[in-house]
Design a protein around this motif. Structure first.
Motif, PDB file in Angstrom:
ATOM      1  N   SER A 156     -41.424 -24.073  23.583  1.00 56.73           N
ATOM      2  CA  SER A 156     -41.466 -24.693  24.911  1.00 56.73           C
ATOM      3  C   SER A 156     -41.140 -23.627  25.950  1.00 56.73           C
ATOM      4  O   SER A 156     -40.577 -22.585  25.638  1.00 56.73           O
ATOM      5  N   ILE A 157     -41.542 -23.918  27.174  1.00 56.58           N
ATOM      6  CA  ILE A 157     -41.387 -22.922  28.241  1.00 56.58           C
ATOM      7  C   ILE A 157     -40.112 -23.222  29.022  1.00 56.58           C
ATOM      8  O   ILE A 157     -39.950 -24.323  29.548  1.00 56.58           O
ATOM      9  N   PRO A 158     -39.205 -22.270  29.099  1.00 53.49           N
ATOM     10  CA  PRO A 158     -37.948 -22.526  29.816  1.00 53.49           C
ATOM     11  C   PRO A 158     -38.163 -22.573  31.324  1.00 53.49           C
ATOM     12  O   PRO A 158     -39.121 -21.997  31.834  1.00 53.49           O
ATOM     13  N   ARG A 159     -37.274 -23.254  31.983  1.00 52.61           N
ATOM     14  CA  ARG A 159     -37.249 -23.143  33.440  1.00 52.61           C
ATOM     15  C   ARG A 159     -36.778 -21.738  33.772  1.00 52.61           C
ATOM     16  O   ARG A 159     -35.788 -21.263  33.231  1.00 52.61           O
ATOM     17  N   SER A 160     -37.538 -21.034  34.601  1.00 54.29           N
ATOM     18  CA  SER A 160     -37.231 -19.627  34.837  1.00 54.29           C
ATOM     19  C   SER A 160     -37.631 -19.234  36.251  1.00 54.29           C
ATOM     20  O   SER A 160     -38.752 -19.505  36.696  1.00 54.29           O
ATOM     21  N   VAL A 161     -36.710 -18.609  36.933  1.00 52.24           N
ATOM     22  CA  VAL A 161     -36.989 -18.173  38.297  1.00 52.24           C
ATOM     23  C   VAL A 161     -38.121 -17.153  38.312  1.00 52.24           C
ATOM     24  O   VAL A 161     -38.986 -17.164  39.194  1.00 52.24           O
ATOM     25  N   ILE A 180     -40.720 -16.987  36.462  1.00 52.78           N
ATOM     26  CA  ILE A 180     -42.017 -17.669  36.368  1.00 52.78           C
ATOM     27  C   ILE A 180     -42.439 -18.171  37.744  1.00 52.78           C
ATOM     28  O   ILE A 180     -43.597 -18.029  38.140  1.00 52.78           O
ATOM     29  N   SER A 181     -41.500 -18.722  38.483  1.00 50.67           N
ATOM     30  CA  SER A 181     -41.876 -19.289  39.780  1.00 50.67           C
ATOM     31  C   SER A 181     -42.055 -18.220  40.854  1.00 50.67           C
ATOM     32  O   SER A 181     -42.762 -18.436  41.833  1.00 50.67           O
ATOM     33  N   GLU A 182     -41.459 -17.056  40.668  1.00 52.86           N
ATOM     34  CA  GLU A 182     -41.615 -15.983  41.656  1.00 52.86           C
ATOM     35  C   GLU A 182     -42.959 -15.258  41.524  1.00 52.86           C
ATOM     36  O   GLU A 182     -43.523 -14.792  42.519  1.00 52.86           O
ATOM     37  N   LYS A 212     -50.503 -35.665  37.039  1.00 52.06           N
ATOM     38  CA  LYS A 212     -49.295 -35.438  37.835  1.00 52.06           C
ATOM     39  C   LYS A 212     -49.329 -34.029  38.395  1.00 52.06           C
ATOM     40  O   LYS A 212     -49.697 -33.083  37.684  1.00 52.06           O
ATOM     41  N   GLY A 213     -48.902 -33.880  39.640  1.00 50.66           N
ATOM     42  CA  GLY A 213     -48.790 -32.531  40.199  1.00 50.66           C
ATOM     43  C   GLY A 213     -47.445 -31.928  39.846  1.00 50.66           C
ATOM     44  O   GLY A 213     -46.483 -32.644  39.550  1.00 50.66           O
ATOM     45  N   GLY A 214     -47.390 -30.618  39.843  1.00 54.98           N
ATOM     46  CA  GLY A 214     -46.118 -29.934  39.682  1.00 54.98           C
ATOM     47  C   GLY A 214     -45.533 -29.936  38.289  1.00 54.98           C
ATOM     48  O   GLY A 214     -44.341 -29.709  38.115  1.00 54.98           O
ATOM     49  N   VAL A 215     -46.363 -30.181  37.274  1.00 55.32           N
ATOM     50  CA  VAL A 215     -45.833 -30.216  35.906  1.00 55.32           C
ATOM     51  C   VAL A 215     -45.997 -28.877  35.180  1.00 55.32           C
ATOM     52  O   VAL A 215     -45.531 -28.712  34.056  1.00 55.32           O
ATOM     53  N   GLY A 216     -46.695 -27.934  35.834  1.00 53.96           N
ATOM     54  CA  GLY A 216     -46.876 -26.629  35.201  1.00 53.96           C
ATOM     55  C   GLY A 216     -48.285 -26.375  34.687  1.00 53.96           C
ATOM     56  O   GLY A 216     -48.497 -25.485  33.851  1.00 53.96           O
ATOM     57  N   LYS A 217     -49.267 -27.106  35.187  1.00 55.12           N
ATOM     58  CA  LYS A 217     -50.660 -26.861  34.762  1.00 55.12           C
ATOM     59  C   LYS A 217     -51.098 -25.442  35.119  1.00 55.12           C
ATOM     60  O   LYS A 217     -51.553 -24.675  34.264  1.00 55.12           O
ATOM     61  N   THR A 218     -50.997 -25.134  36.410  1.00 52.89           N
ATOM     62  CA  THR A 218     -51.495 -23.838  36.865  1.00 52.89           C
ATOM     63  C   THR A 218     -50.680 -22.698  36.258  1.00 52.89           C
ATOM     64  O   THR A 218     -51.242 -21.709  35.758  1.00 52.89           O
ATOM     65  N   THR A 219     -49.374 -22.853  36.266  1.00 51.70           N
ATOM     66  CA  THR A 219     -48.496 -21.828  35.710  1.00 51.70           C
ATOM     67  C   THR A 219     -48.831 -21.577  34.236  1.00 51.70           C
ATOM     68  O   THR A 219     -48.901 -20.431  33.785  1.00 51.70           O
ATOM     69  N   SER A 220     -49.037 -22.666  33.512  1.00 57.85           N
ATOM     70  CA  SER A 220     -49.337 -22.517  32.086  1.00 57.85           C
ATOM     71  C   SER A 220     -50.728 -21.929  31.872  1.00 57.85           C
ATOM     72  O   SER A 220     -50.928 -21.089  30.994  1.00 57.85           O
TER      73      SER A 220
HETATM   74  N1  LIG Z   1     -41.165 -22.722  33.665  1.00 57.61           N
HETATM   75  C1  LIG Z   1     -40.991 -22.780  34.993  1.00 57.61           C
HETATM   76  N2  LIG Z   1     -39.818 -22.410  35.555  1.00 57.61           N
HETATM   77  C2  LIG Z   1     -39.628 -22.491  36.891  1.00 57.61           C
HETATM   78  N3  LIG Z   1     -40.551 -22.906  37.751  1.00 57.61           N
HETATM   79  C3  LIG Z   1     -41.751 -23.283  37.258  1.00 57.61           C
HETATM   80  C4  LIG Z   1     -42.033 -23.236  35.863  1.00 57.61           C
HETATM   81  N4  LIG Z   1     -43.304 -23.675  35.672  1.00 57.61           N
HETATM   82  C5  LIG Z   1     -43.774 -23.975  36.886  1.00 57.61           C
HETATM   83  N5  LIG Z   1     -42.856 -23.746  37.848  1.00 57.61           N
HETATM   84  C6  LIG Z   1     -42.995 -23.970  39.284  1.00 57.61           C
HETATM   85  O1  LIG Z   1     -43.186 -25.358  39.485  1.00 57.61           O
HETATM   86  C7  LIG Z   1     -44.143 -25.581  40.505  1.00 57.61           C
HETATM   87  C8  LIG Z   1     -45.296 -26.409  39.948  1.00 57.61           C
HETATM   88  O2  LIG Z   1     -45.961 -25.680  38.931  1.00 57.61           O
HETATM   89  P1  LIG Z   1     -47.542 -25.644  38.849  1.00 57.61           P
HETATM   90  O3  LIG Z   1     -47.899 -24.802  37.677  1.00 57.61           O
HETATM   91  O4  LIG Z   1     -48.132 -25.251  40.170  1.00 57.61           O
HETATM   92  O5  LIG Z   1     -47.854 -27.162  38.546  1.00 57.61           O
HETATM   93  P2  LIG Z   1     -49.229 -27.963  38.621  1.00 57.61           P
HETATM   94  O6  LIG Z   1     -50.347 -26.983  38.513  1.00 57.61           O
HETATM   95  O7  LIG Z   1     -49.171 -28.924  37.460  1.00 57.61           O
HETATM   96  O8  LIG Z   1     -49.230 -28.676  39.937  1.00 57.61           O
HETATM   97  C9  LIG Z   1     -44.578 -24.216  40.992  1.00 57.61           C
HETATM   98  O9  LIG Z   1     -43.829 -23.910  42.143  1.00 57.61           O
HETATM   99  C10 LIG Z   1     -44.216 -23.292  39.860  1.00 57.61           C
HETATM  100  O10 LIG Z   1     -43.921 -21.991  40.309  1.00 57.61           O
END
Ligand SMILES: Nc1ncnc2c1ncn2[C@@H]1O[C@H](COP(=O)(O)OP(=O)(O)O)[C@@H](O)[C@H]1O
Ligand SMILES: [Mg+2]
Length: 342
Positions: free
Chosen positions: A275-280, A282-284, A73-81
């Motif tokens: 667990s990782i909170p939703r956080s602005v 992180i996304s910035e 799935k895309g957008g689940v936080g792979k890259t961010t994590s």
């Molecule tokens: N904990 C978080 N809080 C807020 N936004 C997040 C969080 N983790 C990821 N995001 C945002 O969600 C989007 C998808 O995350 P991303 O890591 O790119 O997912 P994936 O690599 O699985 O496609 C990105 O815009 C990212 O900035």
């Protein structure tokens, strides 16, 4: 201390600094801290110390732990994590390589690594058998953290690999031939289960699955788990799902705690307590070419990734993790909110 003389790469200019108060300079340490004098890296190091954990000295694994961060799935936080766990482990003193295996190159961007089309990249490693050491770059501001970037070329690799010999094990070979000492390699997979992801699953022993705390969180995971089983059966007997990380957790919503409950019921001990909170914040961070660890070291997102990294490090040597804070919220509902693993 660094022996990475053969790792060449540009040092980019520091980007806007963190807003967090620092804990002062006289903090004692038992473990050698990253020797990072950049303001950003220093601020992040202070955040680690502020957690009161840096001096504990996280255990380093006996061998390099290769962790495949996957979920089709895309957008689940792979890259961010991937990038934030890697930065956290490095700030805890480990030597860490991020392999960007997504043609979008988001991990490279988030780490401030140049990845325009001409840059030597993981594509060259996979398709042209270029040594990994020729594409690895040091990450600005974080000592001990490195990145093998992805360029847009990688989009074609999925097809080009098909006709190559040992097409599933090219990344594994490249990693095995890489001589720099590393504690962790984190591989950021694309949102698909094609040959790139298969290469990652053959190269690593551990799979880390980020799961977003939302409706249908488990949908599609069955396919990933079956692929893990297939690769284990045919190509990589050591492969196992070692870690599940709940991401974008919003403790204020009932849905998030219900999903967390569901995931814990399905996976049990593999699920990290942090667990990782939703956080602005992180996304910035990626738009500044930074991880949240340097962008805002004292933020909840930063601290939760540091905690998750600590948990991963302790688990790797069989130690128990004592949560400092309850971050997972209430998980009382038994109601099923996902479709289950399909
Ligand atoms: N904990 C978080 N809080 C807020 N936004 C997040 C969080 N983790 C990821 N995001 C945002 O969600 C989007 C998808 O995350 P991303 O890591 O790119 O997912 P994936 O690599 O699985 O496609 C990105 O815009 C990212 O900035
Ligand atoms: Mg991604």
């Amino acid at each position: 201390m660094r022996s990475d003389a053969n790792i060449a790469g540009p040092m980019t200019d520091p980007v806007p600094g963190p807003r967090t108060e620092s804990a002062g300079d006289g903090v004692s340490r038992e473990t050698p801290p990253p020797m990072d004098d950049t303001p950003i890296g220093r601020a992040a190091q202070l955040a680690v110390e502020a957690l009161g954990r840096a001096g504990e000295g996280l255990p380093r694994p006996d061998q390099t732990r290769v962790m495949v961060v996957a979920n089709q799935k895309g957008g689940v936080g792979k890259t961010t994590s991937t990038v934030n766990l890697a930065a956290s482990l490095a700030l805890h003193g480990a030597r860490v390589l991020v392999v960007d295996l997504d043609p979008q190159g988001n991990a490279s961007t988030a780490l401030g690594i140049d990845h325009h089309a001409e840059v030597p990249s993981i594509y060259d490693v996979l398709v042209d058998s270029r040594p990994l050491s020729e594409v690895v770059q040091p990450v600005p501001d974080i000592e001990g953290l490195f990145c093998a970037p992805a360029t847009i070329d990688l989009a074609g690799a999925e097809i080009e690999l098909v006709s190559l010999v040992a097409r599933e094990s090219r990344l594994q070979r490249a990693i095995q031939a890489y001589e720099q000492p590393l504690d962790y390699i984190l591989i950021d997979c694309p949102p698909s289960l094609g040959l790139l992801t298969v290469n990652a699953l053959v190269a690593g022993a551990e799979v880390l699955i980020p799961i977003q705390c939302e409706y249908y969180a488990l949908e599609g995971l069955g396919q990933l788990l079956r692929n893990v089983d297939l690769v284990r059966g045919h190509l990589n007997p050591d492969l196992h799902v070692s870690t599940i990380l709940l991401t974008m957790y919003d403790g204020r919503t009932r849905l998030a705690s219900q999903v967390a409950e569901e995931v814990r019921t399905h996976f049990g001990k593999e699920v990290l307590r942090t667990s990782i909170p939703r956080s602005v914040r992180i996304s910035e961070a990626p738009s500044y070419g930074q991880t949240v660890l340097t962008y805002d070291p004292g933020s909840s997102g930063s601290l939760s990734y540091l905690e998750a990294a600590r948990e991963i490090a302790l688990r790797g040597v069989g130690l128990h993790y004592e949560a400092q804070h309850a971050r997972t919220g209430s998980q009382t509902s038994q109601q099923s909110v996902s479709e289950g693993i399909q």
